[in-house]
Design a protein around this motif. Structure first.
Motif, PDB file in Angstrom:
ATOM      1  N   MET A  77     -26.116  13.448 -47.680  1.00 26.87           N
ATOM      2  CA  MET A  77     -26.272  13.041 -49.068  1.00 26.87           C
ATOM      3  C   MET A  77     -27.377  13.791 -49.805  1.00 26.87           C
ATOM      4  O   MET A  77     -27.513  13.638 -51.016  1.00 26.87           O
ATOM      5  N   VAL A  78     -28.193  14.596 -49.125  1.00 25.68           N
ATOM      6  CA  VAL A  78     -29.277  15.289 -49.837  1.00 25.68           C
ATOM      7  C   VAL A  78     -28.671  16.240 -50.858  1.00 25.68           C
ATOM      8  O   VAL A  78     -27.610  16.830 -50.636  1.00 25.68           O
TER       9      VAL A  78
ATOM     10  N   ALA B 275     -32.232  22.940 -48.367  1.00 23.76           N
ATOM     11  CA  ALA B 275     -32.794  24.035 -47.575  1.00 23.76           C
ATOM     12  C   ALA B 275     -33.452  23.500 -46.309  1.00 23.76           C
ATOM     13  O   ALA B 275     -33.330  24.091 -45.223  1.00 23.76           O
ATOM     14  N   ALA B 276     -34.155  22.371 -46.442  1.00 26.09           N
ATOM     15  CA  ALA B 276     -34.775  21.756 -45.267  1.00 26.09           C
ATOM     16  C   ALA B 276     -33.722  21.301 -44.262  1.00 26.09           C
ATOM     17  O   ALA B 276     -33.899  21.431 -43.046  1.00 26.09           O
ATOM     18  N   ARG B 277     -32.609  20.768 -44.778  1.00 23.07           N
ATOM     19  CA  ARG B 277     -31.528  20.346 -43.883  1.00 23.07           C
ATOM     20  C   ARG B 277     -30.965  21.537 -43.111  1.00 23.07           C
ATOM     21  O   ARG B 277     -30.733  21.464 -41.902  1.00 23.07           O
ATOM     22  N   THR B 278     -30.738  22.640 -43.796  1.00 22.29           N
ATOM     23  CA  THR B 278     -30.203  23.835 -43.140  1.00 22.29           C
ATOM     24  C   THR B 278     -31.162  24.352 -42.082  1.00 22.29           C
ATOM     25  O   THR B 278     -30.752  24.713 -40.970  1.00 22.29           O
TER      26      THR B 278
ATOM     27  N   THR C 106     -33.464  22.623 -40.441  1.00 21.72           N
ATOM     28  CA  THR C 106     -33.474  21.686 -39.315  1.00 21.72           C
ATOM     29  C   THR C 106     -32.243  21.872 -38.448  1.00 21.72           C
ATOM     30  O   THR C 106     -32.329  21.886 -37.208  1.00 21.72           O
ATOM     31  N   ALA C 107     -31.080  22.027 -39.080  1.00 23.52           N
ATOM     32  CA  ALA C 107     -29.840  22.204 -38.330  1.00 23.52           C
ATOM     33  C   ALA C 107     -29.895  23.468 -37.478  1.00 23.52           C
ATOM     34  O   ALA C 107     -29.467  23.479 -36.316  1.00 23.52           O
ATOM     35  N   ARG C 108     -30.417  24.539 -38.029  1.00 24.73           N
ATOM     36  CA  ARG C 108     -30.514  25.794 -37.267  1.00 24.73           C
ATOM     37  C   ARG C 108     -31.478  25.668 -36.097  1.00 24.73           C
ATOM     38  O   ARG C 108     -31.236  26.219 -35.015  1.00 24.73           O
ATOM     39  N   LEU C 109     -32.572  24.954 -36.303  1.00 25.96           N
ATOM     40  CA  LEU C 109     -33.531  24.759 -35.215  1.00 25.96           C
ATOM     41  C   LEU C 109     -32.915  23.947 -34.077  1.00 25.96           C
ATOM     42  O   LEU C 109     -33.093  24.266 -32.903  1.00 25.96           O
TER      43      LEU C 109
END
Length: 474
Positions: free
Chosen positions: A353-354, A361-364, A366-369
């Motif tokens: 929902m962000v 950008a933070a979600r992306t 975090t997902a990559r990490l």
């Protein structure tokens, strides 16, 4: 109630969804007299919200001889990609079922109902719970049948598996604290003119998100939501709205057509504070409800049933050295799991929902990490698949007690094939007869004994009927 018909059963299960069907089938297979009541008429609908069966649930179904048949009804996903950046390689899961099975809930119900019928469960459809009373010896359920006539049913124990609007939970007077996490979600099963490149897609834009998954038979499940269209569940919804929301979230609607059903709903996060009240228990959606993200609802309910069924069986048989402690362990083991599922599914839906550039950008990132750090991705997959869920070791034991038992090959066959007897399995070196812990709720006459294939292994392991280690030692 004295003028009403009264019948007796050892265990009464209220609610004939997947959780109630698995529980009733387990008890009846163990020789327990079980009655299952359901307020709906008997018509297994092909309309369903749940469609994901995770690895640990497949192992539980394997322990009941149903997994291979269920596999044939759907399609398996060995990889899931979330938010365009988080890759989960499910084929790395340490299980025979190293995938996500996408199949309609009604297929799960069909197999579980057949098993329950074959085991001798007494079914009463069109029957509604109106109230219940407990005493030291049992539970009296006040019911009405299909003709509206009241009657009573007396049971040693009662389990409410009757969903979010549980009549059992209401009769107990238990609160169901929590609230809506998301409003005005739209569900639909559709055909697509263009096939997506991925079998499972989760994507979002500034003001919308959508989940899309293939059933493997030409039908696709789409779940969509718009930040700018928040309306009541009763508001009409049509295919045009579903297509528009999906285009805004994913960038295309894949030529959706011919929906077999469309629905609007809201998603709550709630959990009952007590899974056990005396002789009455709650399981599945009657005990916990959360967002559909992660596909946890069906799976968590079936795991509740698998945990409770063998404990009730041991108590009814008189095989439990401490019946109250054993029944209490259902709450102490499963309530934390329910709370964890609320957290993980809530985190996924909130990430979806962000909408601001910074939070996306933070979600992306975090997902990559998570994708890049193998221990972190393994932990995430373990929680979602259920394989990483464990319980506290019983008093007087240590790890691996409380952990999931892997499906090891033994001289007598695979462990989960041996678990189909519904009993404890003792694995030991050839010729060894280890002393069982005095607190273990198992009798030697019902114990399944098995032998390591490797003659060098000197350990002994006692595995519970639900596939978790009860005790291990030399």
């Amino acid at each position: 109630m004295s003028t009403m018909e009264q019948t007796n059963t050892q265990v009464l299960v209220v609610g004939a969804g997947p959780t109630g069907l698995l529980l009733a089938g387990d008890l009846a297979t163990a020789g327990i007299d079980v009655t299952l009541v359901e307020r709906r008429p008997h018509d297994l609908s092909n309309i369903t919200r749940a469609f994901a069966v995770h690895a640990r649930t497949m192992e539980q179904l394997d322990a009941r001889g149903l997994a291979e048949e269920l596999l044939a009804t759907g399609t398996t996903l060995g990889r899931a990609r979330l938010f365009g950046a988080l890759d989960l390689d499910l084929d790395q899961l340490p299980s025979r079922f190293n995938h996500l099975l996408v199949t309609p809930q009604y297929e799960v119900e069909r197999l579980l109902e057949r098993r329950a019928v074959d085991a001798g469960v007494t079914f009463r459809y069109g029957t509604e719970l109106r109230g219940l009373r407990q005493d030291a010896d049992g539970v009296t359920a006040e019911l009405t049948g299909p003709d509206g006539a009241p009657f009573a049913l007396r049971a040693g124990h009662l389990v409410g598996t009757d969903g979010v609007r549980s009549a059992v939970r209401d009769a107990l007077g238990l609160p169901f604290p929590g609230g809506a996490v998301i409003h005005s979600m739209v569900l639909a099963d559709v055909r697509l003119a263009q096939e997506p490149t991925e079998s499972f897609t989760v994507a979002g834009s500034d003001d919308a998100f959508a989940f899309l998954a293939s059933f493997g038979d030409g039908w696709y499940r789409v779940t969509s939501w718009s930040r700018t269209r928040q309306v009541a569940d009763s508001e009409p919804v049509d295919l045009a709205e579903v297509r528009e929301l999906t285009r805004r979230a994913i960038g295309t609607d894949y030529g959706m057509h011919d929906p077999r059903w469309i629905s609007r709903f809201h998603s709550d996060e709630r959990q009952v504070p007590a899974y056990r009240v005396g002789r009455v228990f709650l399981a599945g959606d009657a005990a916990h409800v959360h967002s559909p993200a992660g596909g946890q609802g069906l799976n968590t309910g079936l795991q509740d049933a698998a945990n409770l069924s063998w404990k009730l069986t041991a108590v009814v048989r008189g095989a439990a050295p401490d019946p109250e402690a054993l029944l209490d362990s259902y709450h102490s083991e499963r309530h934390p799991v329910g709370a964890m599922v609320l957290r993980t599914s809530g985190a996924i839906i909130r990430l979806a929902m962000v909408h601001t550039p910074l939070t996306r950008a933070a979600r992306t990132l975090t997902a990559r990490l998570v994708s890049a750090v193998r221990p972190v991705s393994a932990l995430a997959m373990g929680l979602i698949s259920g394989l990483g869920i464990s319980y506290a070791p019983p008093a007087g034991t240590a790890r691996p007690a409380g952990r999931r038992a892997p499906d090891v090959r033994l001289r007598e066959g695979r462990l989960y094939e041996l678990l189909r007897a519904g009993e404890f399995v003792l694995i030991a070196p050839e010729g060894a007869r280890p002393d069982l812990p005095a607190s273990a709720p198992v009798t030697p006459d019902r114990l399944v004994r098995a032998t390591w294939r490797d003659p060098g292994k000197r350990d002994a392991v006692l595995v519970r009927p639900d596939g978790y280690v009860r005790w291990a030692g030399r």
